[in-house]
Write a protein that holds these residues in place. Sequence first.
Motif, PDB file in Angstrom:
ATOM      1  N   SER A   3       0.829  -1.199   0.000  1.00 31.87           N
ATOM      2  CA  SER A   3       0.000   0.000   0.000  1.00 31.87           C
ATOM      3  C   SER A   3       0.862   1.247   0.000  1.00 31.87           C
ATOM      4  O   SER A   3       1.996   1.241   0.458  1.00 31.87           O
ATOM      5  N   ASP A   7      -2.545   5.564   1.291  1.00 35.32           N
ATOM      6  CA  ASP A   7      -3.547   4.553   1.612  1.00 35.32           C
ATOM      7  C   ASP A   7      -3.406   4.103   3.063  1.00 35.32           C
ATOM      8  O   ASP A   7      -4.403   3.903   3.767  1.00 35.32           O
ATOM      9  N   ASP A   8      -2.159   3.941   3.531  1.00 28.49           N
ATOM     10  CA  ASP A   8      -1.936   3.509   4.895  1.00 28.49           C
ATOM     11  C   ASP A   8      -2.432   4.554   5.888  1.00 28.49           C
ATOM     12  O   ASP A   8      -3.000   4.214   6.938  1.00 28.49           O
ATOM     13  N   THR A  11      -6.182   4.267   6.081  1.00 24.44           N
ATOM     14  CA  THR A  11      -6.580   3.082   6.841  1.00 24.44           C
ATOM     15  C   THR A  11      -6.338   3.297   8.331  1.00 24.44           C
ATOM     16  O   THR A  11      -7.165   2.905   9.170  1.00 24.44           O
ATOM     17  N   GLN A  12      -5.215   3.933   8.645  1.00 19.27           N
ATOM     18  CA  GLN A  12      -4.930   4.176  10.056  1.00 19.27           C
ATOM     19  C   GLN A  12      -5.969   5.085  10.701  1.00 19.27           C
ATOM     20  O   GLN A  12      -6.347   4.889  11.855  1.00 19.27           O
ATOM     21  N   ARG A  14      -9.075   5.170  10.015  1.00 16.55           N
ATOM     22  CA  ARG A  14     -10.212   4.295  10.331  1.00 16.55           C
ATOM     23  C   ARG A  14      -9.937   3.506  11.604  1.00 16.55           C
ATOM     24  O   ARG A  14     -10.808   3.366  12.469  1.00 16.55           O
ATOM     25  N   VAL A  15      -8.727   2.977  11.699  1.00 15.49           N
ATOM     26  CA  VAL A  15      -8.352   2.182  12.883  1.00 15.49           C
ATOM     27  C   VAL A  15      -8.382   3.058  14.136  1.00 15.49           C
ATOM     28  O   VAL A  15      -8.916   2.668  15.184  1.00 15.49           O
ATOM     29  N   LEU A  58       2.576  -1.391   5.835  1.00 14.49           N
ATOM     30  CA  LEU A  58       2.042  -2.284   6.861  1.00 14.49           C
ATOM     31  C   LEU A  58       3.081  -3.321   7.275  1.00 14.49           C
ATOM     32  O   LEU A  58       3.235  -3.626   8.465  1.00 14.49           O
ATOM     33  N   GLU A  88      -9.824  -6.669   9.598  1.00 14.41           N
ATOM     34  CA  GLU A  88     -11.055  -6.220   8.936  1.00 14.41           C
ATOM     35  C   GLU A  88     -11.841  -7.445   8.470  1.00 14.41           C
ATOM     36  O   GLU A  88     -11.314  -8.287   7.729  1.00 14.41           O
ATOM     37  N   LEU A  94     -14.080  -3.701  11.993  1.00 13.76           N
ATOM     38  CA  LEU A  94     -12.736  -3.913  12.512  1.00 13.76           C
ATOM     39  C   LEU A  94     -12.785  -4.639  13.853  1.00 13.76           C
ATOM     40  O   LEU A  94     -13.734  -4.484  14.620  1.00 13.76           O
ATOM     41  N   VAL A 103      -5.170  -5.234   8.901  1.00 11.58           N
ATOM     42  CA  VAL A 103      -5.013  -3.921   8.271  1.00 11.58           C
ATOM     43  C   VAL A 103      -4.087  -3.017   9.091  1.00 11.58           C
ATOM     44  O   VAL A 103      -3.693  -1.950   8.623  1.00 11.58           O
ATOM     45  N   GLU A 104      -3.745  -3.457  10.275  1.00 15.54           N
ATOM     46  CA  GLU A 104      -2.809  -2.726  11.125  1.00 15.54           C
ATOM     47  C   GLU A 104      -2.301  -3.665  12.211  1.00 15.54           C
ATOM     48  O   GLU A 104      -2.903  -4.714  12.463  1.00 15.54           O
TER      49      GLU A 104
END
Length: 516
Positions: A3, A7-8, A11-12, A14-15, A58, A88, A94, A103-104
């Motif tokens: 990624s 993008d990372d 995603t982070q 969201r996390v 990641l 995910e 999550l 995803v993390e």
Amino acid sequence: MPSSPHDDTATQERVFAFLSRRGTTRIDTHAASVFLDGKRALKIKRAVRFPFLDYSTLDKRRDACEEEIRINRPLAPQIYHRVVAITEDRDGSLSIGGNGTPVEYAVEMARFDETRTLDHLAKAGQLPDGLAADVANAIAASHAIAARVETPAWVASIPSLIDGNSEGLRAGGHLAVDEIEALTKASHRALARISSTLEERSRQGFVRRCHGDLHLANIVVIDERPVLFDAIEFDQNIASVDVLYDLAFAVMDLLRYGQQQAASILFNQYLATTPAEHLDGLGALPLFLSIRAAIRAEVVLARLKRPHVDQGEIVADARGYFKLAQALIEPPAPRLIAVGGLSGTGKSLLARMLAPAVGPPPGAVVLRSDTLRKRLFGVADSERLPPAAYEPDVTARVYDTLAERARQVLAQGHSALIDAVFAQEPERDAMAALARACNAPLTGFFLVADLATRQARISRRQNDASDATAEVAALQEHYNIGNVGWNTIDASGTSEQTLDRCGGMIARERSSDWRG
């Protein structure tokens, strides 16, 4: 396909939103976000790339989490548990440690009382002597298990470390450029003087894979014992340093917090429990301490980039560290202090209290005959020795070794404070000869107190290195001490009174003046 950092980052977010909804407390640093959740803490590497670390993918963040566990668990097994995936599921939800797609990744840790880190404790009041000694023992234990690094990279990296500090301190214009330049030049001069010493220490195995970031906020008291945590995991080279440089961070930070007594005790306890060869490396200490203070000033200034901060407070803190760096790089000339007196006069307590006042910082190296005798026989300080250990030939060996170690210390530009009975004139004369040979001023104190006072003090001792008893004290009354030739000090009162009587005779370099 790996990624992208963009993008990372998305995603982070969201996390982070997912973890925040769970009612956690979030703490952000430049490279990580920590979520405090009940008795658990989850530490996530942020998707960032700096010159000194790369968490942009990641896979790299997972590897960094695993390395953090590997590096820190030996130091703090009660804190570091495992690496856990944030997953995910097919419906997009999550989970922590679920069965979906990772995803993390996070380092799962036991949460501890954040108010029990040493920076908080140091702000709250004077640190207990016992805690300072325990911190020294914890650092010494970490160095004992640290892997030896067979590389010249550490010594070769110091010039760029000095210059990097200089560049970082110039940012923002908060510190005087001419003072930064003066510190930089003084640091390079100091390095030139000690480079051969550092290279020899590297050959002797004193460059190891250390903690690397031992400021007070990375030491916490758990169950009344200090625990080292948050060791550097992202770059082995940054953490592969001389063990005295690793130690210097904690010592420097104690000085910055006005904890001179704790700094001296930590320093002396470390030297007392590690190889005597460290005495030959003390000439590097002013540079090591100064570099650590400059690094801390630079790190503090970096906080100005964060939102909603008190800029005035941050700049004042950075200037305090910078002022300390300036003071440490130009240490005062060393001196020799000798504290003598019969058993029970309070020599060792006076030596411990006096040491922080004798520059260079963090204070004189205390060389105590009682502990040295125990080392020579390979026993613990509290273990009693047989009468044969006090035969004249053994005592002569003890005094010779004390003098030799004091010579090592003075040769490195550091002060030495010898604590022994010094009941005989030749023993005291030897100190004068040593001072002349090392071109160092000598201040001698001979403490006196009545027999009843001495015996009462001896009876109250617990777990002390001295083997003296009330009977020994009575026998000492018959010693032919001869012409003392030193400052005779009435030590029959409190330890503070004895210290006051001695204090005016020693030029005091107070590190509290550097706090800014």
